[in-house]
Design a protein around this motif. Structure first.
Motif, PDB file in Angstrom:
ATOM      1  N   LYS A 353      38.911 145.285  -3.648  1.00  0.00           N
ATOM      2  CA  LYS A 353      39.203 143.918  -3.205  1.00  0.00           C
ATOM      3  C   LYS A 353      37.968 143.141  -2.763  1.00  0.00           C
ATOM      4  O   LYS A 353      37.766 141.996  -3.137  1.00  0.00           O
ATOM      5  CB  LYS A 353      40.223 143.959  -2.063  1.00  0.00           C
ATOM      6  CG  LYS A 353      41.660 143.812  -2.506  1.00  0.00           C
ATOM      7  CD  LYS A 353      42.564 143.613  -1.305  1.00  0.00           C
ATOM      8  CE  LYS A 353      43.996 143.349  -1.760  1.00  0.00           C
ATOM      9  NZ  LYS A 353      44.882 143.036  -0.618  1.00  0.00           N
ATOM     10  N   ARG A 382      49.174 139.240  -6.812  1.00  0.00           N
ATOM     11  CA  ARG A 382      48.256 139.945  -5.934  1.00  0.00           C
ATOM     12  C   ARG A 382      46.944 139.161  -5.817  1.00  0.00           C
ATOM     13  O   ARG A 382      46.604 138.362  -6.686  1.00  0.00           O
ATOM     14  CB  ARG A 382      48.012 141.374  -6.423  1.00  0.00           C
ATOM     15  CG  ARG A 382      47.233 141.489  -7.712  1.00  0.00           C
ATOM     16  CD  ARG A 382      47.213 142.927  -8.202  1.00  0.00           C
ATOM     17  NE  ARG A 382      46.484 143.067  -9.457  1.00  0.00           N
ATOM     18  CZ  ARG A 382      46.832 143.875 -10.439  1.00  0.00           C
ATOM     19  NH1 ARG A 382      47.894 144.646 -10.305  1.00  0.00           N
ATOM     20  NH2 ARG A 382      46.115 143.944 -11.552  1.00  0.00           N
ATOM     21  N   GLU A 383      46.250 139.427  -4.746  1.00  0.00           N
ATOM     22  CA  GLU A 383      45.003 138.699  -4.459  1.00  0.00           C
ATOM     23  C   GLU A 383      43.893 139.691  -4.131  1.00  0.00           C
ATOM     24  O   GLU A 383      44.014 140.454  -3.167  1.00  0.00           O
ATOM     25  CB  GLU A 383      45.224 137.739  -3.283  1.00  0.00           C
ATOM     26  CG  GLU A 383      44.028 136.906  -2.914  1.00  0.00           C
ATOM     27  CD  GLU A 383      43.589 135.977  -4.033  1.00  0.00           C
ATOM     28  OE1 GLU A 383      42.363 135.802  -4.178  1.00  0.00           O
ATOM     29  OE2 GLU A 383      44.462 135.453  -4.753  1.00  0.00           O
ATOM     30  N   PRO A 384      42.814 139.685  -4.898  1.00  0.00           N
ATOM     31  CA  PRO A 384      42.627 138.943  -6.155  1.00  0.00           C
ATOM     32  C   PRO A 384      43.378 139.604  -7.308  1.00  0.00           C
ATOM     33  O   PRO A 384      43.679 140.790  -7.255  1.00  0.00           O
ATOM     34  CB  PRO A 384      41.111 139.019  -6.368  1.00  0.00           C
ATOM     35  CG  PRO A 384      40.708 140.298  -5.706  1.00  0.00           C
ATOM     36  CD  PRO A 384      41.610 140.455  -4.518  1.00  0.00           C
ATOM     37  N   TRP A 385      43.635 138.847  -8.323  1.00  0.00           N
ATOM     38  CA  TRP A 385      44.489 139.309  -9.413  1.00  0.00           C
ATOM     39  C   TRP A 385      43.908 140.520 -10.138  1.00  0.00           C
ATOM     40  O   TRP A 385      44.654 141.339 -10.686  1.00  0.00           O
ATOM     41  CB  TRP A 385      44.733 138.186 -10.424  1.00  0.00           C
ATOM     42  CG  TRP A 385      43.523 137.832 -11.257  1.00  0.00           C
ATOM     43  CD1 TRP A 385      42.567 136.912 -10.967  1.00  0.00           C
ATOM     44  CD2 TRP A 385      43.153 138.412 -12.518  1.00  0.00           C
ATOM     45  NE1 TRP A 385      41.608 136.869 -11.960  1.00  0.00           N
ATOM     46  CE2 TRP A 385      41.947 137.781 -12.924  1.00  0.00           C
ATOM     47  CE3 TRP A 385      43.699 139.397 -13.339  1.00  0.00           C
ATOM     48  CZ2 TRP A 385      41.288 138.109 -14.103  1.00  0.00           C
ATOM     49  CZ3 TRP A 385      43.054 139.727 -14.513  1.00  0.00           C
ATOM     50  CH2 TRP A 385      41.866 139.089 -14.897  1.00  0.00           C
TER      51      TRP A 385
END
Length: 502
Positions: A353, A382-385
Motif C-alpha cells: 500500500k 480498494r485503495e489503492p486499486w
C-alpha cells in the motif's frame, strides 16, 4: 416432455421462439420418479395437489384437481395444454403464495435449483421474506429450492403431505438445515431417500427424494434410506434408519451424509474424534483462502512479461495460482524454477500500500490492460486499486477441490497463493512433519470426506470452515484404528460422490 430439474433457471424470460433444453435448463425427469411421488402423495381424487414450479405440467397432468405455478410463459402454456383439467398460474410462486387463501392436501414436484450467486433480486427478497414470516431464516448462501419447499409446506392443510425431488445438498449443505428443522417442527414424518445412481445422468448434480407427511404435527427423528439405484415405488422404502434429531444436530452438525456409512464406521469415527489425543486441524493451524486480485490476467505476469516491462524483482512474488499446479507433498524451488523456465504466468505483481511505485511499474499500470483492470469491482473498491491485499506466505498449501483426496503440500519455495488454493499457517512451528505424515493416512482421508462435501463431477470440496474440522489423531491412536472399517467407509463416501477409484 420435460420437467424443470434442480438446475433449471427459474423466472427466465423467453424469446418468442421456444428455448432449447440448455437455454431453458430443462431435462427429462424419469417418468417412474414422477409417478412414484404422485402415487404416494395422492390418496383420493378429491385431493387438491400443488406443484409450485410445474414446468410443462408433468406432475399435474395426471390429476385433474391440481394447481401448478410457473413463471416461464412458454412452459406455462405447455402445462395448460398438457394438463387441461388443472389450474395453471403463470407468475412468481412466492407472490402467489403470499396472496392465495387456497390450501392443499398434498404437493409434489421438482423445485428449481438456482445457486445463491444468481438467486437474487426481487425474487430472492420475496422468497426469504415469506420464509421469515414462518420463522425460517436462510443464510445468504441458500439456493432457491429450500425456500420453495418451506413455502409449499405452509400451504398444506392439516395432515397434508409432500413428495419432492431435491438436490443431494440436503444431506450436507448448511443452508438446508433450516428447511429440515422446519420440516421436523411441522410434520409427523420426515423421510429422506438418498440415491447414489444419478436420476439425471446429463447433470453433475445428484438428486435425492424427500417425503413428509402429517402436516401440523412434529417429529424428533429423520427417517433415512440409502439406495444404490432408484426403482419405481408406490411409497417410501420400508427399511430406513431412524436418526434422532439431536444426534443429527450435534454429533453430525446437521448433516445426513455420514449416515451413508455403516453404524460401525460412525461409532469408530465419533470415538476417535472425541479422544483427547485427537486434534482438529483448526487447533493445529489456521486455514484460509489466498489473495484475490480482481484481475488475474493483469496481476499475474510471465517472466518474459516482467522482463519486457522491467518490473523490479522486489515487486514480483512467485505464486500458486491453482491447485492443479501442486504435485506430491512438497513445493520446492526446483519446481518454481521450472515454472519460470517454461514462462508460466506465476509472478504476482505485489505493490504494498505505502510503497513508492517505480516508474517501470507505473508504465505497466497505465497500459490499456491496467485501465481495464482498475475498473474491475475488486480493484475499484480498494485503495489503492493496484495493491493486492492478504498476500501471505503459508507453511502449507491445501487444495480445496480435489479428486481422490485433498492435497496438503509443504511450501518449501516460499510462494504465496491465490484464492484457488487454501493457505495453511501452523500455530506452533515444528509440527509440520508429523502433520504431513498423518495427512496421508486413511483415517484423515476419511475425515476429509466427512467434513468436506461433494461438488459434482466426482470432486471433493473443502471450505476453510470444513477443513478446520478435519480430525488429526496422534500416531498411537492411528496405529490402533481398524483399517478395514475405515477403508470401507472411505470407499463408500467416494462412491457416493462418484469418485470410485482410490
Amino acid at each position: 416432455m420435460y420437467k424443470r430439474t434442480p438446475l433449471a433457471r427459474y423466472g427466465r424470460k423467453l424469446n418468442k421462439r421456444p428455448l432449447n433444453r440448455k437455454e431453458a435448463g430443462a431435462y427429462y425427469t424419469p417418468p417412474q420418479v414422477a409417478s412414484s411421488l404422485l402415487r404416494w402423495a395422492l390418496r383420493s381424487e378429491r385431493d387438491r395437489l400443488l406443484d409450485p414450479s410445474c414446468g410443462d405440467g408433468q406432475f399435474i397432468a395426471g390429476h385433474p384437481n391440481a394447481v401448478g405455478i410457473e413463471q416461464d410463459p412458454y412452459a406455462a402454456r405447455q402445462a395448460m395444454d398438457r394438463a387441461p383439467g388443472a389450474l395453471v398460474h403463470e407468475g412468481d410462486f412466492f407472490s402467489w403464495a403470499s396472496n392465495t387463501s387456497e390450501r392443499f392436501e398434498c404437493a409434489a414436484g421438482n423445485p428449481p435449483f438456482i445457486r445463491y450467486q444468481t438467486f437474487k433480486g426481487e425474487l430472492r427478497d420475496r422468497a426469504l421474506a415469506f420464509c421469515s414470516r414462518l420463522g425460517v431464516r436462510f443464510s445468504g448462501l441458500a439456493s432457491s429450492w429450500a425456500p420453495f419447499l418451506v413455502a409449499t409446506a405452509a400451504l398444506l392443510r392439516r395432515g397434508g403431505r409432500m413428495a419432492f425431488v431435491v438436490p443431494a445438498e440436503i444431506g450436507h449443505a448448511p443452508y438446508s438445515a433450516p428447511l429440515l428443522e422446519y420440516l421436523l417442527a411441522n410434520f409427523a414424518v420426515v423421510h429422506i431417500v438418498a440415491i447414489r445412481e444419478k436420476l439425471f445422468p446429463e447433470l453433475s448434480e445428484d438428486c435425492w427424494l424427500m417425503y413428509a407427511e402429517g402436516h401440523g404435527a412434529s417429529t424428533n427423528e429423520i427417517r433415512f434410506t440409502a439406495l444404490d439405484a432408484f426403482s419405481e415405488m408406490s411409497a417410501p422404502p420400508r427399511q430406513f434408519q431412524n436418526i434422532p434429531a439431536d444426534v443429527w444436530r450435534t454429533t453430525w452438525k446437521r448433516r445426513l451424509r455420514p449416515f451413508l456409512m455403516t453404524s460401525e464406521a460412525r461409532l469408530l469415527y465419533q470415538e476417535i474424534v472425541e479422544h483427547r489425543g485427537t486434534h482438529r486441524f483448526g487447533e493445529l493451524a489456521t486455514i484460509g483462502i489466498g489473495y484475490v486480485t480482481g484481475a488475474n490476467d493483469f496481476f499475474h505476469l510471465r517472466p518474459s512479461d516482467a522482463h519486457q516491462w522491467r518490473i523490479p524483482k522486489d515487486f514480483l512474488r512467485p505464486t500458486v495460482r491453482k491447485g492443479a499446479s501442486l504435485r506430491g507433498d512438497r513445493l520446492t524451488t526446483a519446481v518454481v524454477d521450472k515454472w519460470r523456465k517454461d514462462d508460466e504466468q506465476v509472478l504476482l505483481l505485489h505493490i504494498p500500500k505505502h510503497e513508492r511505485v517505480p516508474r517501470a511499474v507505473e508504465r505497466y499500470l497505465d497500459t490499456e490492460a491496467g485501465q481495464l483492470a482498475r475498473e474491475a469491482y475488486k480493484c475499484r473498491v480498494r485503495e489503492p486499486w493496484y495493491s493486492v491485499p492478504d498476500v501471505q506466505v503459508p507453511d502449507f498449501f491445501l487444495s480445496y477441490m480435489s479428486g481422490v483426496q485433498a492435497n496438503l503440500v509443504v511450501n518449501e519455495a516460499s510462494c504465496t497463493c491465490s484464492n484457488s488454493v487454501h493457505g495453511v499457517h501452523l500455530k506452533r512451528k515444528g509440527g509440520g512433519a508429523t502433520l504431513l505424515e498423518s495427512w496421508s493416512t486413511e483415517f484423515v482421508k476419511l475425515s476429509s470426506e466427512i467434513e468436506g462435501h461433494p461438488l459434482g463431477g466426482g470432486m471433493l470440496k473443502l471450505e476453510p470452515r470444513e477443513a478446520k474440522e478435519i480430525a488429526i489423531p496422534s500416531k498411537s491412536i492411528l496405529q490402533r484404528i481398524s483399517k478395514p472399517v475405515v477403508e470401507d467407509a472411505l470407499s463408500t463416501l467416494r462412491k457416493w460422490r462418484h469418485y470410485d477409484s482410490a
